[in-house]
Design a protein around this motif. Sequence first.
Motif, short mmCIF file in Angstrom:
data_model
loop_
_atom_site.label_atom_id
_atom_site.label_comp_id
_atom_site.label_asym_id
_atom_site.label_seq_id
_atom_site.Cartn_x
_atom_site.Cartn_y
_atom_site.Cartn_z
N UNK A 130 0.85 -1.20 0.00
CA UNK A 130 0.00 0.00 0.00
C UNK A 130 0.88 1.25 0.00
N UNK A 131 0.56 2.14 -0.88
CA UNK A 131 1.31 3.40 -0.99
C UNK A 131 0.69 4.44 -0.06
N UNK A 132 1.38 4.73 1.05
CA UNK A 132 0.85 5.66 2.05
C UNK A 132 1.38 7.08 1.86
N UNK A 133 1.96 7.37 0.71
CA UNK A 133 2.44 8.73 0.47
C UNK A 133 1.28 9.69 0.25
N UNK A 134 1.46 10.92 0.72
CA UNK A 134 0.42 11.95 0.54
C UNK A 134 0.60 12.58 -0.84
N UNK A 135 -0.02 11.97 -1.84
CA UNK A 135 0.17 12.47 -3.21
C UNK A 135 -0.92 13.45 -3.64
N UNK A 136 -2.12 13.38 -3.06
CA UNK A 136 -3.24 14.27 -3.40
C UNK A 136 -3.45 14.34 -4.91
N UNK A 137 -3.40 13.18 -5.55
CA UNK A 137 -3.54 13.08 -7.01
C UNK A 137 -4.94 12.58 -7.34
N UNK A 138 -5.63 13.29 -8.23
CA UNK A 138 -7.02 12.93 -8.54
C UNK A 138 -7.13 11.62 -9.31
N UNK A 139 -6.01 11.10 -9.83
CA UNK A 139 -6.04 9.84 -10.57
C UNK A 139 -5.57 8.65 -9.72
N UNK A 140 -5.15 8.91 -8.49
CA UNK A 140 -4.60 7.85 -7.65
C UNK A 140 -5.67 7.27 -6.72
N UNK A 141 -5.72 5.92 -6.68
CA UNK A 141 -6.64 5.23 -5.78
C UNK A 141 -5.96 4.82 -4.47
N UNK A 142 -4.73 5.25 -4.28
CA UNK A 142 -4.02 4.98 -3.03
C UNK A 142 -4.72 5.72 -1.89
N UNK A 143 -4.43 5.37 -0.63
CA UNK A 143 -5.16 5.97 0.50
C UNK A 143 -5.20 7.49 0.49
#
Length: 390
Positions: A30-43
């Motif tokens: 699981x990718x727990x990085x704070x990416x705030x990307x509208x295309x990312x389904x990570x947490x």
Amino acid sequence: MSKTFKIYAVLFLVIAVLLGVLELSKKEVIDWRKNFDINQKSPFGLYVFDHEINQLLNNEVTKSEKSPFAFYGQNTKILPHNILLIQQNLDKSSAEKLLAEVNKGSDAIIINQHFPKFLEKQLKFLTTVVNYEDKNVLKLTDTKFKNDTVFIDKFPSSNGFYYLSSENEILGKSDYYKSELQANFIKINYGKGHVYLHSEPLVLTNYYLLKPENKKYIEDIFSYLPQRKTVWFVDSKSADSEAASSPLRFILANPALRYAWYLLWVGLILFVIFNVKRKQRIVPIIEPLKNTSVDFVKSIGNLYLQEGDFHDMMAKKSRYFLHRVRLDLMIDTKELDENFAQKIHLKTGKNLEKIKEVLVLIKKSQDPYSSVMKEDLHTLNKILDEILPQ
């Protein structure tokens, strides 16, 4: 079917089965990085929020990849509207454009972990950091929203506001430790509009939006905005939906397809390597063509030497020199006088006396009745090579 091909086929199948077993047994990280990307389904991506925002704001949302500075530079007569920014690095030029729109009656909501110093100075607020360890509870100050809270249990930003001016209004606080109430959602009146600042963008990420108990808190935050058009400024890297939906991007984004793609290329490379190594034809040795230019020049020189026609050789050498003067030095060669000698001297920087001497020899070569000796040809050739080297 050859025996070699059967061996390659068996090896290919064995490798494919091994990679398949490894892929099935592998645990997804699981990718727990704070990416705030509208295309990312990570947490901590904004995929869910991107799909729910139209319903949240009544289908009046327009996304823009441009900065506020560029957007409002092209849309100078836009009516008052709502402005949304989530975890953006706001430069001074964009902040000035944004505040100018708010001053004319627009409302802006900025949800960031950190805010630029220019904005703090312009809106008269300061930010601080409070240690919440690894947990935090966000609530709203309005009594009608008292039961709507969000429990931040993963990597809270621990940022808040203090030293608020009298025009600012606290709309939300952190309430995990009863002894520490920290403002994290404020309203600032600016001109004809308002600026809403929230210091915890994690509440909009997939991890928290997928929890049903958090839905009301998000609705309450956006309920402060009036019912009108909203412009959402998103990062260009996350807004490029066409690139995100491209076939290769789709393949590489899915682990199973990505490994299949890699396996295909590895198989093709191995096939080419083993087949080319065995089936390459013998490359014949081709002798390079012999350069006979030097031999030709020697033959022509010997011919003239045997004939003893120094006058003809001197005339040809003179014509070639005058041709180069016209071509390289851009000097007219009709009159071989004192002016002509001066021009060559100025262009080449060579000795004027030698130039005059060579002109005498050139004129002698042009006279069909003059007597030319071997020494004349030698002198002419030597001086011409000094004036215009080959």
